[in-house]
Design a protein around this motif. Structure first.
Motif, mmCIF file in Angstrom:
data_model
loop_
_atom_site.group_PDB
_atom_site.id
_atom_site.type_symbol
_atom_site.label_atom_id
_atom_site.label_comp_id
_atom_site.label_asym_id
_atom_site.label_seq_id
_atom_site.Cartn_x
_atom_site.Cartn_y
_atom_site.Cartn_z
ATOM 1 N N ARG A 8 0.848 -1.184 0.000
ATOM 2 C CA ARG A 8 0.000 0.000 0.000
ATOM 3 C C ARG A 8 0.889 1.242 0.000
ATOM 4 O O ARG A 8 1.799 1.334 0.816
ATOM 5 C CB ARG A 8 -0.866 0.006 1.267
ATOM 6 N N PRO A 9 0.627 2.231 -0.851
ATOM 7 C CA PRO A 9 1.465 3.431 -0.871
ATOM 8 C C PRO A 9 1.284 4.317 0.370
ATOM 9 O O PRO A 9 2.197 5.024 0.769
ATOM 10 C CB PRO A 9 1.047 4.163 -2.128
ATOM 11 N N LEU A 10 0.108 4.296 0.986
ATOM 12 C CA LEU A 10 -0.177 5.059 2.209
ATOM 13 C C LEU A 10 0.096 6.552 2.076
ATOM 14 O O LEU A 10 0.350 7.235 3.065
ATOM 15 C CB LEU A 10 0.628 4.492 3.395
ATOM 16 N N GLY A 11 0.046 7.074 0.866
ATOM 17 C CA GLY A 11 0.202 8.510 0.659
ATOM 18 C C GLY A 11 1.574 9.050 1.012
ATOM 19 O O GLY A 11 1.706 10.207 1.405
ATOM 20 N N ARG A 12 2.615 8.212 0.878
ATOM 21 C CA ARG A 12 3.969 8.624 1.234
ATOM 22 C C ARG A 12 4.917 8.294 0.089
ATOM 23 O O ARG A 12 4.632 7.443 -0.741
ATOM 24 C CB ARG A 12 4.431 7.868 2.491
ATOM 25 N N SER A 14 8.378 6.580 -1.324
ATOM 26 C CA SER A 14 8.924 5.258 -1.008
ATOM 27 C C SER A 14 9.956 5.342 0.115
ATOM 28 O O SER A 14 10.017 4.454 0.971
ATOM 29 C CB SER A 14 9.528 4.624 -2.250
ATOM 30 N N ALA A 15 10.745 6.406 0.153
ATOM 31 C CA ALA A 15 11.750 6.557 1.204
ATOM 32 C C ALA A 15 11.082 6.770 2.570
ATOM 33 O O ALA A 15 11.513 6.192 3.574
ATOM 34 C CB ALA A 15 12.676 7.724 0.887
ATOM 35 N N HIS A 16 10.033 7.577 2.587
ATOM 36 C CA HIS A 16 9.308 7.822 3.842
ATOM 37 C C HIS A 16 8.649 6.533 4.327
ATOM 38 O O HIS A 16 8.684 6.199 5.506
ATOM 39 C CB HIS A 16 8.268 8.906 3.612
ATOM 40 N N ARG A 22 10.533 0.628 9.001
ATOM 41 C CA ARG A 22 11.691 0.263 9.822
ATOM 42 C C ARG A 22 11.440 0.636 11.279
ATOM 43 O O ARG A 22 11.686 -0.155 12.189
ATOM 44 C CB ARG A 22 12.940 0.983 9.337
ATOM 45 N N ASN A 23 10.965 1.843 11.486
ATOM 46 C CA ASN A 23 10.673 2.300 12.847
ATOM 47 C C ASN A 23 9.561 1.468 13.484
ATOM 48 O O ASN A 23 9.627 1.125 14.664
ATOM 49 C CB ASN A 23 10.273 3.775 12.844
ATOM 50 N N MET A 24 8.545 1.134 12.701
ATOM 51 C CA MET A 24 7.420 0.377 13.250
ATOM 52 C C MET A 24 7.813 -1.060 13.594
ATOM 53 O O MET A 24 7.381 -1.590 14.624
ATOM 54 C CB MET A 24 6.244 0.399 12.272
ATOM 55 N N VAL A 25 8.631 -1.694 12.769
ATOM 56 C CA VAL A 25 9.088 -3.049 13.073
ATOM 57 C C VAL A 25 9.928 -3.036 14.349
ATOM 58 O O VAL A 25 9.765 -3.878 15.237
ATOM 59 C CB VAL A 25 9.895 -3.652 11.896
ATOM 60 N N THR A 26 10.804 -2.048 14.474
ATOM 61 C CA THR A 26 11.638 -1.929 15.671
ATOM 62 C C THR A 26 10.770 -1.721 16.903
ATOM 63 O O THR A 26 10.987 -2.363 17.941
ATOM 64 C CB THR A 26 12.645 -0.771 15.508
ATOM 65 N N SER A 27 9.769 -0.860 16.810
ATOM 66 C CA SER A 27 8.874 -0.612 17.939
ATOM 67 C C SER A 27 8.051 -1.851 18.287
ATOM 68 O O SER A 27 7.845 -2.151 19.463
ATOM 69 C CB SER A 27 7.931 0.543 17.637
ATOM 70 N N LEU A 28 7.579 -2.566 17.270
ATOM 71 C CA LEU A 28 6.796 -3.771 17.521
ATOM 72 C C LEU A 28 7.630 -4.821 18.250
ATOM 73 O O LEU A 28 7.160 -5.444 19.205
ATOM 74 C CB LEU A 28 6.258 -4.348 16.213
ATOM 75 N N LEU A 29 8.865 -5.000 17.834
ATOM 76 C CA LEU A 29 9.722 -5.989 18.490
ATOM 77 C C LEU A 29 10.129 -5.536 19.890
ATOM 78 O O LEU A 29 10.312 -6.358 20.789
ATOM 79 C CB LEU A 29 10.962 -6.272 17.639
ATOM 80 N N GLU A 30 10.240 -4.231 20.080
ATOM 81 C CA GLU A 30 10.620 -3.709 21.401
ATOM 82 C C GLU A 30 9.471 -3.834 22.396
ATOM 83 O O GLU A 30 9.641 -4.339 23.499
ATOM 84 C CB GLU A 30 11.039 -2.243 21.283
ATOM 85 N N HIS A 31 8.282 -3.368 22.011
ATOM 86 C CA HIS A 31 7.142 -3.321 22.930
ATOM 87 C C HIS A 31 6.225 -4.531 22.808
ATOM 88 O O HIS A 31 5.370 -4.730 23.675
ATOM 89 C CB HIS A 31 6.337 -2.041 22.703
ATOM 90 N N GLU A 32 6.346 -5.268 21.710
ATOM 91 C CA GLU A 32 5.553 -6.452 21.404
ATOM 92 C C GLU A 32 4.075 -6.157 21.180
ATOM 93 O O GLU A 32 3.279 -7.074 21.013
ATOM 94 C CB GLU A 32 5.742 -7.545 22.468
ATOM 95 N N ARG A 33 3.694 -4.890 21.169
ATOM 96 C CA ARG A 33 2.315 -4.483 20.887
ATOM 97 C C ARG A 33 2.330 -2.994 20.590
ATOM 98 O O ARG A 33 2.829 -2.205 21.386
ATOM 99 C CB ARG A 33 1.445 -4.769 22.100
ATOM 100 N N ILE A 34 1.770 -2.603 19.442
ATOM 101 C CA ILE A 34 1.661 -1.181 19.125
ATOM 102 C C ILE A 34 0.280 -0.910 18.537
ATOM 103 O O ILE A 34 -0.369 -1.798 17.998
ATOM 104 C CB ILE A 34 2.767 -0.684 18.152
#
Length: 136
Positions: A8-12, A14-16, A22-34
């Motif tokens: 999904r392009p999500l209105g962003r 490709s770099a954004h 990347r940030n969301m995967v890191t946060s998900l693995l850190e907190h295990e729930r987002i």
């Protein structure tokens, strides 16, 4: 037509989008729930599942004593760490992935995340969801 266009392009740009996931995967693995929007959660699941699978790919090698590993096995471990490090931007979270999270899912053949739909966001009524790592 959208033939052969995945994601999904999500209105962003490709770099954004790449930086955001990347940030969301890191946060998900850190907190295990987002908590995020439903569309982002569905798209994030693709990246999170692949990253956890990458951590699982070398679990049998990590279980061996370090002195007993061959050069090829050490290279496989380093490669797995580097490939997972493309999405996980923190060394501490990367270590957590390989030592805590991946062994937890060793007997599971996939489906490491769960998406729970929640109430719409107050400001703009966007469809919200909680994405979390499955715990048995």
């Amino acid at each position: 037509m959208r033939h052969r266009k995945s994601g999904r392009p999500l209105g962003r740009t490709s770099a954004h989008r790449k930086a955001m996931f990347r940030n969301m995967v890191t946060s998900l693995l850190e907190h295990e729930r987002i908590t995020t929007t439903e569309a982002k959660a569905k798209e994030l699941r693709r990246f999170a599942e692949k990253t956890i699978t990458r951590g699982l790919s070398v679990q049998e090698l990590l279980a061996k004593p370090e002195a007993d590993r061959t050069v090829a096995e050490k290279a496989r471990i380093v490669h797995a760490y580097r490939m997972a490090g493309r999405l996980v931007r923190s060394r501490e979270i990367l270590a957590k992935l390989f030592t805590d999270i991946a062994p937890r899912f060793a007997s599971r053949p996939g489906g490491y995340t769960r998406i729970i739909k929640t109430a719409p966001r107050v400001g703009d009524a966007a469809r919200m969801a909680i994405i979390e790592l499955v715990s048995e």
